[in-house]
Structures are given as C-alpha cells and as structure tokens.
Design a protein around this motif. Sequence first.
Motif, short mmCIF file in Angstrom:
data_model
loop_
_atom_site.label_atom_id
_atom_site.label_comp_id
_atom_site.label_asym_id
_atom_site.label_seq_id
_atom_site.Cartn_x
_atom_site.Cartn_y
_atom_site.Cartn_z
N ARG A 3 -30.29 31.83 -22.79
CA ARG A 3 -30.14 33.18 -22.25
C ARG A 3 -29.02 33.25 -21.23
N GLU A 4 -28.90 32.20 -20.38
CA GLU A 4 -27.81 32.21 -19.40
C GLU A 4 -26.46 32.35 -20.09
N LEU A 5 -26.26 31.57 -21.13
CA LEU A 5 -24.98 31.63 -21.83
C LEU A 5 -24.82 32.96 -22.57
N ALA A 6 -25.91 33.49 -23.11
CA ALA A 6 -25.85 34.78 -23.80
C ALA A 6 -25.37 35.87 -22.83
N GLU A 7 -25.93 35.89 -21.64
CA GLU A 7 -25.52 36.89 -20.64
C GLU A 7 -24.06 36.71 -20.25
N GLN A 8 -23.66 35.46 -20.07
CA GLN A 8 -22.28 35.20 -19.66
C GLN A 8 -21.29 35.66 -20.72
N VAL A 9 -21.55 35.32 -21.97
CA VAL A 9 -20.65 35.71 -23.05
C VAL A 9 -20.64 37.23 -23.23
N TYR A 10 -21.82 37.84 -23.16
CA TYR A 10 -21.92 39.29 -23.29
C TYR A 10 -21.11 39.99 -22.19
N GLU A 11 -21.23 39.51 -20.96
CA GLU A 11 -20.49 40.11 -19.85
C GLU A 11 -18.99 39.94 -20.07
N SER A 12 -18.59 38.83 -20.67
CA SER A 12 -17.16 38.64 -20.96
C SER A 12 -16.67 39.69 -21.95
N PHE A 13 -17.43 39.91 -23.03
CA PHE A 13 -17.03 40.93 -24.00
C PHE A 13 -16.98 42.31 -23.36
N ARG A 14 -17.96 42.62 -22.52
CA ARG A 14 -17.96 43.92 -21.84
C ARG A 14 -16.76 44.07 -20.92
N SER A 15 -16.43 43.00 -20.22
CA SER A 15 -15.31 43.06 -19.28
C SER A 15 -13.98 43.17 -20.00
N TYR A 16 -13.76 42.31 -21.00
CA TYR A 16 -12.48 42.31 -21.70
C TYR A 16 -12.29 43.56 -22.54
N GLY A 17 -13.39 44.14 -23.05
CA GLY A 17 -13.30 45.31 -23.91
C GLY A 17 -13.50 46.63 -23.18
N GLY A 18 -13.30 46.63 -21.88
CA GLY A 18 -13.54 47.83 -21.09
C GLY A 18 -12.70 49.02 -21.49
N ASN A 19 -11.51 48.79 -22.05
CA ASN A 19 -10.63 49.89 -22.46
C ASN A 19 -10.65 50.14 -23.97
N LEU A 20 -11.66 49.57 -24.64
CA LEU A 20 -11.73 49.70 -26.10
C LEU A 20 -12.97 50.49 -26.52
N PRO A 21 -12.88 51.25 -27.62
CA PRO A 21 -14.01 52.07 -28.09
C PRO A 21 -14.99 51.26 -28.95
N LEU A 22 -15.52 50.18 -28.37
CA LEU A 22 -16.40 49.29 -29.12
C LEU A 22 -17.76 49.20 -28.45
N ARG A 23 -18.79 48.94 -29.26
CA ARG A 23 -20.15 48.78 -28.75
C ARG A 23 -20.56 47.32 -28.85
N SER A 24 -21.10 46.78 -27.76
CA SER A 24 -21.57 45.40 -27.75
C SER A 24 -22.95 45.35 -27.10
N ALA A 25 -23.69 44.29 -27.39
CA ALA A 25 -25.03 44.13 -26.85
C ALA A 25 -25.42 42.67 -26.88
N VAL A 26 -26.50 42.34 -26.18
CA VAL A 26 -27.02 40.99 -26.15
C VAL A 26 -28.49 41.02 -26.53
N ALA A 27 -28.93 40.04 -27.31
CA ALA A 27 -30.31 40.01 -27.78
C ALA A 27 -30.93 38.65 -27.53
N TYR A 28 -32.07 38.65 -26.86
CA TYR A 28 -32.85 37.43 -26.65
C TYR A 28 -34.27 37.83 -26.31
N GLY A 29 -35.17 36.86 -26.27
CA GLY A 29 -36.58 37.16 -26.11
C GLY A 29 -36.99 37.43 -24.68
N GLY A 30 -38.20 37.97 -24.54
CA GLY A 30 -38.80 38.14 -23.22
C GLY A 30 -38.99 39.56 -22.77
N ILE A 31 -38.46 40.57 -23.49
CA ILE A 31 -38.59 41.97 -23.08
C ILE A 31 -38.94 42.80 -24.31
#
Length: 504
Positions: A83-111
């Motif tokens: 999960r730690e790595l999932a969050e880190q990678v997801y945040e990277s995609f969100r940060s780098y793609g801030g000016n792009l019309p793309l949808r991203s998400a992260v999926a893991y257990g616990g919620i």
Amino acid sequence: MTFQALALIDPLLRTLNTLGYKQPTPVQKQAIPAVLAGRDVMAAAQTGTGKTAGFALPILQRLTMDGVTAPQCTRALVLVPTRELAEQVYESFRSYGGNLPLRSAVAYGGIDIAPQIAKLRKGLDVLVATPGRLIDLYDQGAINFELLQTLVLDEADRMLDLGFERDLDILLAALPKQRQTLLFSATFSDQIRKLAGGMLKDPVSIQVAAANTATKTVKQWLITTDKRRKPELFLHLLNKLGWAQALVFVKTRKGVDALVKTLHEHGVTADAIHGDKTQPARLRALERFKRKEVRLLVATDVAARGLDIEALPQVVNFDLPTVAEDYIHRIGRTGRAGMEGEAISLVCADEVDVLKAIETLTRQPIPRYVEPGFEADHRVPETSSGTSAAPARKGPAPNAAKRPSGAAPVAKAPAADKAAARPAGGSESLGVWTPPEKVAKPANRERERAPAAKPRGRGLGGATGGTPKGAIVVTGGRGAKSQARSDGRAAAKPGARKSKPGAR
C-alpha cells in the motif's frame, strides 16, 4: 540533457518546471524514449534515482495522445506489492499529470468497496493497484482490460516474496496479449528474470548501475554482538552517537513492539509501523516521524519500500532481513536524492548466513566493528562473499570520535558547487532539484501482505484513514470464487459474481 530533449509534450514540461526539475536522471534518459516508442522495458536502478518518473511521464504522454478511455476500462495498469508503494506511485501520477485531462486512481484493500466500484464505472486512464485487490475487482465485473495498453510491474521481486506469484499468473492470463509491459525495480532476482522472459517481448534492458547494489551515498557498517545484547547495544549507540532521527528495521512485528516498549521505558520517543497496526495508527506514526515529533520509527519490512522521508540521516538494521534483496531497499530509505546517509546493522551469530547473502548480492563486504563492552560470546564467523571480508575492528564506532556527546548527525548536502542542485530520486525528484514551494502530500499507507500460508488477498478491515482525492479503495477479503480459483479449484469469469456494492 533536459526533459525537453526527451520529446515530452508541453503540459508535462510545464508541470516539471513548476516542480523545479530541470534534468532527467540516467534511468529516465534511457527509459522515457523507450516507453514513448512503445517498447517493452526491463529497468534496474538504485532506490532514489527516479524510476517512477521513468515510466509515469511517458505513459501519461502516450495516454494523452491516444484518446479517451471507456466505462469500466483502464488503459494503463501499475501493479505494486504494498500500500505504501501504491500511494507513492499514485501520487506521482497525480502530480506529473496535473495539467493533463486524465483520470487516475489507486486500489487496495481495507476500505469500503462501493466508492471504488463507482469510480471504476466511469473508466480510468491509470490504475495503480495491488494484485489481490485487482483480482477482486475483476471477479466482480467492476473492471475489464479490453483497452489496456500498458502494464507496469513495479518492485516485482517483492510481489513474489509476498506470495503474489499465483495472483500474477491469474492477472497475466486475463490481460490482453498485445500490450506494452514494463518491469522496474532496484533489484532483480533470478526468479524475476525468468518471469520477465515469459512476458516481455524483445525488451529494452536498462541498468544504470551494477545490479543489486546500494547507492554510494550510503555509508554502511555493522557491529557484531550477541542477540540478547542488541537492545542494550542499540540504546548505547543511540546515546553515544547522538542519532537525532533514525528508521529502525526489526524482523518481526512482535520484535517491533518489544523494542518500542524498551525505548519508551528509557525515555526515548518512538513509534511503530507493522501489519498488525490499524491504518490510522500507521498514518499517525509516519506523520509524527516526518514532523520529527518522535526520534525513532521502528518498522518491519513493510516500510522497506514506498516510504519517502526527506533527508533521513540513518537507517538501523536491528535485525538483518530474511531476504538479502530487502537489505538494499531498507538502506535505500536514506541517502536519497543525492544526499548522504548511513546504514548501521547489528549482527549476531545466527544471522551470518543472511549477512553472507547480502555481501554476495552487493559484491562488497560490510566493514565490521566491535563495540567495547558488547563483544559477542558467540563469535560471528567471517563471511566468504567473493570479496575479502573486512576484519572486525574494536571501537569506537564510525564517526563517534567526530561528534560531540549528544550531537545529532544530519544528512550531508552535496559539495558546495552542487549546493543548488541534486540528482533526482524517489517520488519527489525527477532531475536536478530546485526547492519548490512546500506542499503537504498524503502519507503512504499499505499493510503487510499476509503470510503465504494464509488465504491471500484477505482484507484488513478495522478503522481507516483518509485517502487522497480521487482514490479508489476497497475492503473485505478475497471473494470465495477468487480464492477458489487461486487454489486451483475454479476458473472464474469476469462479471459472473453479482454481489451488491458494499456488501463485502
């Protein structure tokens, strides 16, 4: 070389400029053109060298140029072990793609699974997921892979260590045969190379440093002692060397709790992270450590990958890891982004085999020291790692004589002529670094994978912490059909199970 020379589009270049990054790292120089060209890639680079950007930037560009996704589909899939790595990678995609019309998400257990299903219903451009959670989504018909263009296996060796091999087989069978496949990791075991041989087509092989080596900015040394003396020796070193902050790795969850209890009894502030901790507790521990409200963070190997702590001066291996490759990932939490760090290991006689494996893997001996008053009754044998083992030296421990009593070591910045710039690394750096405006980012939070003997993919339940905006989260354990298939008893079909959203 600049990022512009790598033919990145203007929106990505503007984002990188806003973040203060000017020059790509060696792994990015090789990976970005290969991914943009649609090639399969197998890339090995040390931790903290910007591997995430090496695949995230070109994937975002290709998705932007290729159109839009469809409901319940995802076009790029990134599989990660924790999960730690999932969050880190997801945040990277969100940060780098801030000016792009793309949808991203992260999926893991616990919620709760209901918000996740609702998010997927609209379709995604990028999904970052752990294997067990992704299989659960696929079993419920919440996702299909018809439009999948790119698959990324990030830290694939750790997936196998955590028992995901059968899950990977299931997912690879469900994915389109015609796709781009990327493998990125700091270490590649023989098992991973065998896996890559069956799933990558004419891959571009990238290795920016000797395989399975630690970054040169981390100073490594060890002290031999008896197992029973480790807590006492650790407290002695903590006071003698004046460690202001350290990430401490212990082999077991029970061992983590025992050491934290001992530290508290001696007036040392410390928090714990391991798989038995609730999600809010783990988040609080990490945030308190990042804010330097506690001196020590004691953790199992769940924290060996995916934690990006700025300017962490020390990593201490209270116990050596069971898997030699994890040593490289552990000490990679310090010495990141071109800064200097220190990795200290306390080694007893029954750890000599893993010490030998570590020195064989890294192809270098770790300098040994003996601290006066803590000599081992059970001698730690010399290792034969293919290189000459450094002889044990009686104290003082490294740097002890250079520090005033109680003085705290700090991570050293690069030389004066490099003071305004540092190499890239981790999820925060892409190249030569200029300090951007400080922006708080969500903490990483992934639970340890359950032992292989237990049903894989079982959710953790319990209380949950906050998640980033747009995050996909799931709850509950592996579905009965998914578990049966994993055990070889059934071959599930996507969409066959009609469970109600939120029922699990």
